[in-house]
Design an enzyme around this catalytic site. Structure first.
Site: not given
Length: 232
Positions: A53, A79-81
Site C-alpha cells: 500500500r 485511498i480507502s481504509q
C-alpha cells in the site's frame, strides 16, 4: 471515488522516516489489523500482503500508508481504509477465472489487490490524472491483467460486458441499473448505497436467474458516485 475521510490539521503532521525494521513491523501490524477487522480469507490476505500500500500513497501522508485509515490522494479523492478494501474484496468471492469491473480507480490500490486473484480487471475513473498515475504504477509493478480507462463509470463498460464481478468504490442512492445490466447471471456486485455521505451501507447483490438478491454487509462512508467526467 473512494472512501471519504474528514480532513483536519492533525492529519497533515508528517511522521519521521521509517527504517527497514520499523517498516517490517508496521506491515506486520497492518496484516494483523486486517484480520481483526474480519478480513480472514487466505487469498485476500495474501494479495494484500503482496501489494504494498505504501506505493499507492505519496507525499505528506506516505508514512501513514500502513495504518488502517483512508488517506487523501488528490482530485478530492482518497485511498480507502485497508480493512474496507479487504472486506469488499472478500465480499466479491473472487475466483481465478473471473473478470472484474471496478468503478472508481482512485489510487489503483483496490484494482491491484483484485488483480492478484482475478483473471482480468477493468477499472474506470472520471479523473484522468488518477487514471494516468494508476496506470503508470500498474506498469511499473508489471500488473499486466489490469486495463485502465478514463470515463463515466456510472454507465459501466458495455463493450466488455458482461462481468463476473463488479465493485463500486463510490456511493450510489441505489445499485446502478446500467451496472446491474452488465453483471452476468451468477455474478456479484459490491456497492456502497446511501442517500447521504453519513448514512451508507455496503451492499452485496447477487444476480440469479430469477432476479436480484440483496445483502447488507456493514456501514461505510464513501464519496458519492458522480456522473460524467472530470476536467483533470
Amino acid at each position: 471515488m473512494t472512501e471519504r475521510r474528514p480532513s483536519s490539521q492533525g492529519d497533515a503532521t508528517p511522521l519521521p522516516p521509517l527504517n527497514a525494521e520499523d517498516l517490517a513491523e508496521r506491515k506486520m501490524r497492518f496484516l494483523f489489523a486486517l484480520r481483526s477487522k474480519g478480513v480472514i480469507e487466505a487469498k485476500v490476505l495474501e494479495a494484500m500482503e503482496r501489494v504494498d500500500r505504501g506505493l499507492f500513497v505519496k507525499g505528506l501522508f506516505a508514512e501513514r500508508a500502513y495504518e488502517d485509515m483512508p488517506l487523501p490522494i488528490g482530485c478530492g479523492q482518497t485511498i480507502s481504509q485497508p480493512s474496507v478494501v479487504g472486506l469488499m474484496t472478500q465480499a466479491l468471492e473472487l475466483g481465478p477465472r473471473d473478470t472484474v469491473l471496478e468503478i472508481g480507480t482512485g489510487s489503483g490500490y483496490q484494482a491491484a489487490i483484485l488483480s492478484q486473484i482475478a483473471r482480468r480487471v477493468y477499472t474506470i475513473d472520471r479523473h484522468r490524472r488518477l487514471v494516468r498515475d494508476a496506470d503508470a504504477l500498474f506498469r511499473a509493478l508489471n500488473l499486466t491483467n489490469i486495463v485502465t480507462l478514463a470515463g463515466d463509470g456510472s454507465h459501466g463498460l458495455p463493450d466488455q460486458a458482461p462481468f463476473d464481478r463488479i465493485i463500486v468504490t463510490a456511493a450510489a442512492e441505489d445499485p446502478p441499473g446500467p451496472l446491474l445490466a452488465q453483471l452476468k447471471i451468477g455474478g456479484i456486485m459490491v456497492v456502497p448505497v446511501g442517500q447521504s455521505d453519513t448514512v451508507q451501507s455496503l451492499i452485496r447483490v447477487r444476480k440469479t436467474q430469477s432476479g436480484l438478491d440483496y445483502e447488507e454487509l456493514r456501514p461505510v462512508r464513501f464519496v458519492p458516485l458522480v456522473e460524467g467526467t472530470a476536467t483533470e
